[in-house]
Every structure is written in C-alpha cells, then in structure tokens.
Design a protein around this motif. Structure first.
Motif, PDB file in Angstrom:
ATOM      1  N   MET A  51       0.817  -1.210   0.000  1.00  0.00           N
ATOM      2  CA  MET A  51       0.000   0.000   0.000  1.00  0.00           C
ATOM      3  C   MET A  51       0.852   1.262   0.000  1.00  0.00           C
ATOM      4  N   GLY A  52       2.140   1.092  -0.267  1.00  0.00           N
ATOM      5  CA  GLY A  52       2.991   2.263  -0.428  1.00  0.00           C
ATOM      6  C   GLY A  52       3.714   2.720   0.826  1.00  0.00           C
TER       7      GLY A  52
ATOM      8  N   ASN B 121       3.008  -5.396  -8.603  1.00  0.00           N
ATOM      9  CA  ASN B 121       3.052  -4.591  -7.376  1.00  0.00           C
ATOM     10  C   ASN B 121       4.471  -4.393  -6.850  1.00  0.00           C
TER      11      ASN B 121
ATOM     12  N   LEU C 279       6.434  -6.491  -5.483  1.00  0.00           N
ATOM     13  CA  LEU C 279       6.876  -7.303  -4.342  1.00  0.00           C
ATOM     14  C   LEU C 279       7.937  -8.287  -4.837  1.00  0.00           C
TER      15      LEU C 279
ATOM     16  N   GLN D 202      13.282   3.519  -4.313  1.00  0.00           N
ATOM     17  CA  GLN D 202      12.289   3.175  -3.305  1.00  0.00           C
ATOM     18  C   GLN D 202      11.131   4.168  -3.281  1.00  0.00           C
TER      19      GLN D 202
ATOM     20  N   ASN E 251       7.189   3.309  -3.773  1.00  0.00           N
ATOM     21  CA  ASN E 251       6.181   3.606  -2.747  1.00  0.00           C
ATOM     22  C   ASN E 251       5.002   4.371  -3.340  1.00  0.00           C
TER      23      ASN E 251
ATOM     24  N   ARG F 175       2.950   2.130  -5.591  1.00  0.00           N
ATOM     25  CA  ARG F 175       2.161   1.130  -4.860  1.00  0.00           C
ATOM     26  C   ARG F 175       0.933   1.731  -4.192  1.00  0.00           C
ATOM     27  N   ALA F 176       1.054   2.990  -3.775  1.00  0.00           N
ATOM     28  CA  ALA F 176      -0.083   3.636  -3.121  1.00  0.00           C
ATOM     29  C   ALA F 176      -1.273   3.733  -4.072  1.00  0.00           C
TER      30      ALA F 176
ATOM     31  N   MET G 267      -3.317  -4.069  -3.402  1.00  0.00           N
ATOM     32  CA  MET G 267      -3.221  -5.510  -3.562  1.00  0.00           C
ATOM     33  C   MET G 267      -3.960  -6.209  -2.422  1.00  0.00           C
TER      34      MET G 267
ATOM     35  N   VAL H  94       0.744   7.207   4.738  1.00  0.00           N
ATOM     36  CA  VAL H  94       1.202   7.331   3.347  1.00  0.00           C
ATOM     37  C   VAL H  94       0.545   8.528   2.669  1.00  0.00           C
TER      38      VAL H  94
ATOM     39  N   MET I 214      -7.274   3.489   0.177  1.00  0.00           N
ATOM     40  CA  MET I 214      -6.201   4.215  -0.500  1.00  0.00           C
ATOM     41  C   MET I 214      -6.689   4.827  -1.814  1.00  0.00           C
TER      42      MET I 214
END
Lengths: 255, 246
Positions: free
Chosen positions: A150-151, B52, B54, B73, B77, B80-81, B85, B109, B157
């Motif tokens: 989720m970041g 994603n 991962l 990174q 981030n 991904r926000a 997932m 976040v 999110m």
C-alpha cells in the motif's frame, strides 16, 4: 520478644547475618541502590541500542537505490555484526576491565559507575540486537508485504507493523535481560564500582565473615529478582490480547 | 484507444534457473476487470507480485500511465499507493484493530487527517459489511471477514487498480461466496481490477477480459464470452474442460 536486630554478640551464622545487616545497613542500601541504578539505566539504554542494531542488521537495499545508500547500508551492517560478535564472544568482566583501563590509558577521566553503565549498555545491546533480529524474523513476511503493497516505506513498515509485533514476542526475553543485568552488575566490583557485591566484600572483610556477608546480598539479589519477575509477569499478562471486543452497534444494519 | 493505466511489456521472471514468467505483455485499461486463470504454478501470482513490485522482474518493463515504474524506493512507494493488492492470506496487521488496519496507510502514506481517514475507513467497511467490527483484532475474525476487511483497507487508499491474488483460495467454501459477492459489487462500481482466481464462474460472469496462463506464458487473452465458449488454444480447452468437468 528478643529483638533480632539488637544482637551485640552474634553466636551463629544467622545472628551474624542480622548483626552485619544492621551494622552496615547504609552500605547495603547504597550498594542495592547502585546495583539497581546501573542495571536499570544500562538495560534501558541497552535496549535502545539493541533495537537500533537489530534493525540495522535487518536492513535490505533494493537494486534501484543510489550507490551511496547501498554502500552505507553494507558498511552499517558490517559494523553492527562486528560489534555484536565482539561483545557476545568475550566475558563482561573482561570488557569492564578493558573499557575502564582503556579509557584511562587514553587520558580520559571516567568514573567507575559511568564505566559500569557503558559496559552494561554495550553488553545488553549486543545480546538484544540478536533477540530483536530473531523477533523481527519471527513475524510473517505477509505482514510486511501488506504494508509495502500500500505504499508504506520499508522504515515505516518496520516501525508501525513489524516492530510492535516483534516487541510483544521479545518482551519475555527483555525481562530476562534485566534480571540478568541485575545480577551481572556484580562483576563490576573489579573496576571498583560500589555495588552490592563490593559492599559484601568490604563488610565481610571487616569481621572475616565472608560466608554470612555474601549470604546477606544473596538474599537481597533474590528478593529483587523475584519481585521484578512478578511485576514483569503481570505486565505481560496485561499486554496479552483479550478475547472480547465491543461490537460497534451503531453500524449494525438490518433491524 | 485510451491510454492504459498499466502496460506490461515483455516481462520475464526467473528464480535461479527456474523461469516462472516469459515474455508477458498485458495492458490494463480503466474500468476493466481482468481475471487471470490457469493451473497452479503457471505464474499467475508471480505476475501479480511483479506488477506490485513485491517481486522484481528479471526482464521487461511495467509502465504506469505511460511512465516506467522506476527502481528507486520512493518511486515504488508512490506507485504502490495507487495500485492496491489483496492477498490470499489477507495480511491484515495483527497488532491493529479493524479500524486501525484501515486507517494506518491513509494516515502514514497519504497523510490524511484523522477525521478524513476515519470517514474513509467507515465508508469502505460499510461497503464490505464489516463496520460493526471496527474494534475487533484480525485474530478474532473468520477468514471471510478478514478478507472483506483487507479489501476495505485497500479501497481506503483510493487505488486506480486493485490487484487480487487468489482472494478466496484460503477460505472455507461457505465464505467464498461472501467475498466474491463483495468483489462483484466492486466490479459494478467501475473499479479497475486484476484478479488471479480459480473461480471460473466469477471469471466468466464478471470479468471483461479473461487471461489464461500456462507455464509462464499468456496463452490466451480474450473476452470471457469467447474464451469460455470458443477457446482458441488446445491448452486452454484442456484446462477448461478439466475445470468444468470437476
């Protein structure tokens, strides 16, 4: 009734213990105080150090990170490992000697108490780092992935998701470490810290009653450790999850 | 054609000598519901994890709105926000309550205010029917309840795409229905979804495109009406016949 603390002419070991306790009460109290002081400060700061080192040892870097960051992480991990090994693989009594005399030889002033705290912190930190690393490793990888997906940054993930759970697993070991430190401060008498062991040594020497004198501090150590252990058990029980939770009825639908 | 939200180009992933994904090309457009089906070990979950980040792909690129997803990174981030997932094993934070699970990432976040984060959490928990359980810890919930909370947590999110990695595979048969129900409802709201699943009926009825994967390849990528009634590849036919017979 005979007041046991009014003995002036002790005949047996029990009487000698009571006699010495009364006569040197101040010394025993001061010794107990210093033992508690060093063990508490040393353990708390040691925990902080242990968590920092444990987290460093768990750091990873992704291939996309800048070279400087990757090198810095590698270097930090190397230093962490060297530190942990150095302190886990040597006796605390030797560490105390080396640090105390080493600092003096280098021309700095350091009181025995400060040296004692430093040794306790460094020793605790090394053991705690390993415990924390194990605690972090025991947390399911999915917990981390849930946050990352989720970041959340790896650091925030560690702080808000992994560490709180690792902390709970590590709690009993932290209590154990404090009790160990409470007893291990006794080795600090070799650098002339006036803690409990030193008090017994001095008191025993005055009357050549070492057996009785050390028995007195054995009782003190026992009572301290026993009492703290009960407190820790209570805290642990308190921190455990309850099986109940309140249903938020305001959000119930249907009726 | 409109610009794809996700554009996966020539993606490959190897674990040592084992090639799990080969030359994957896939586009995800807004509003699409893509179901990825295939037998175990065909690379479906790994593809989702690569999307994603991962897992890091061995070759190929992932584009998000036309921009390549970088390695730094911070970029990962941010990306991904926006790409949520949902996991097979839920991965709810065990140390937090249902409500806290749904507020942590919006607070840390997205930096929403407490009120805003709370509002979103309640809104989405209501959507999945879990609002009354805000005070419960994950360990106090059933599998189906956990998965519904996990879906709500991701929705908080406001993701542009939501990835589902076998969301019902760890559930008792009775609980599969409640989670699929929530997903159907989400699909009807226009949320863009990529769902790795073994639920063929869901893929057939809900997806706008079904992708069949086998041994790391995308074998077929077609609307479900075509893929389920008139599969082009013999491998797809074989897979479907085994599933539909069972």
């Amino acid at each position: 009734m005979l007041n046991l603390f009014e003995i002036t002419d002790p005949q047996n070991s029990i009487e000698w213990m009571l006699f010495l306790t009364r006569k040197y009460l101040g010394m025993f109290i001061e010794g107990t105080g210093l033992t508690l002081y060093i063990a508490t400060i040393g353990t708390l700061l040691g925990f902080v150090l242990g968590y920092v080192v444990g987290i460093i040892q768990d750091l990873g870097s992704s291939t996309g990170d800048p070279l400087v960051k990757r090198v810095a992480i590698r270097l930090a991990k190397l230093v962490a490992t060297l530190y942990v090994e150095a302190f886990r693989d040597t006796p605390m009594i030797v560490q105390a000697m080396i640090i105390y005399y080493g600092v003096r030889q280098a021309g700095f002033e350091m009181t025995p108490v400060v040296a004692g705290i430093v040794v306790t912190v460094l020793n605790t930190g090394a053991y705690m780092a390993e415990t924390v690393r194990g605690g972090i490793g025991s947390i399911d990888a999915g917990q981390r992935e849930g946050a990352l997906s989720m970041g959340m940054s790896p650091m925030k993930t560690m702080l808000y998701v992994v560490l709180p759970q690792a902390f709970q697993n590590v709690m009993p070991e932290m209590a154990n470490t404090f009790l160990t430190n409470l007893k291990m401060t006794s080795v600090l008498n070799v650098i002339a810290v006036q803690e409990l062991f030193m008090a017994a040594k001095t008191v025993g020497g005055n009357y050549y009653k070492y057996f009785e004198s050390y028995l007195v501090i054995a009782v003190i150590y026992f009572v301290l450790c026993f009492a703290f252990n009960q407190v820790f058990l209570l805290v642990e029980r308190h921190m455990r999850d309850t099986d109940d939770y309140a249903l938020a009825v305001e959000y119930l639908e249907g009726d | 054609m409109d610009e794809a939200i996700l554009n996966i180009q020539d993606l490959g992933k190897s674990f040592g000598d084992h090639e799990v994904l080969r030359k994957i090309d896939l586009e995800v457009h807004e509003g699409e519901i893509i179901c990825i089906v295939g037998s175990s070990g065909s690379g479906k979950s790994t593809l989702l994890r690569c999307i994603n980040r991962l897992e890091h792909q061995t070759t190929g690129k992932v584009f998000f709105h036309g921009h390549e997803v970088g390695d730094a990174q911070r970029d990962v981030n941010e990306y991904r926000a926006k790409v949520g997932m949902v996991f097979q094993s839920f991965n709810l934070f065990n140390n937090l309550t249902v409500l806290e699970n749904c507020m942590l990432c919006t607070r840390k976040v997205l930096h929403l205010s407490k009120e805003e984060a709370f509002g979103r959490a309640i809104e989405h928990l209501k959507e999945v029917g879990m609002a009354p359980f805000i005070n419960a810890k994950p360990s106090q919930l059933s599998g189906g309840q956990k998965q519904r909370v996990a879906i709500a947590r991701s929705l908080c999110m406001n993701p542009e795409v939501l990835l589902f990695d076998e969301p019902t595979s760890a559930l008792d048969p009775e609980m599969v229905g409640e989670v699929l129900g929530v997903m159907k409802q989400l699909a009807s709201t226009g949320l863009t979804m990529v769902v790795v699943t073994h639920e063929m009926a869901f893929a057939r009825d809900v997806s706008t495109r079904t992708v069949f994967m086998d041994r790391g390849y995308v074998v077929e990528d077609a609307p479900p009406s075509e893929l389920f009634t008139n599969p082009k590849s013999p491998r797809t036919r074989e897979f479907l016949s085994r599933y539909l017979a069972a």
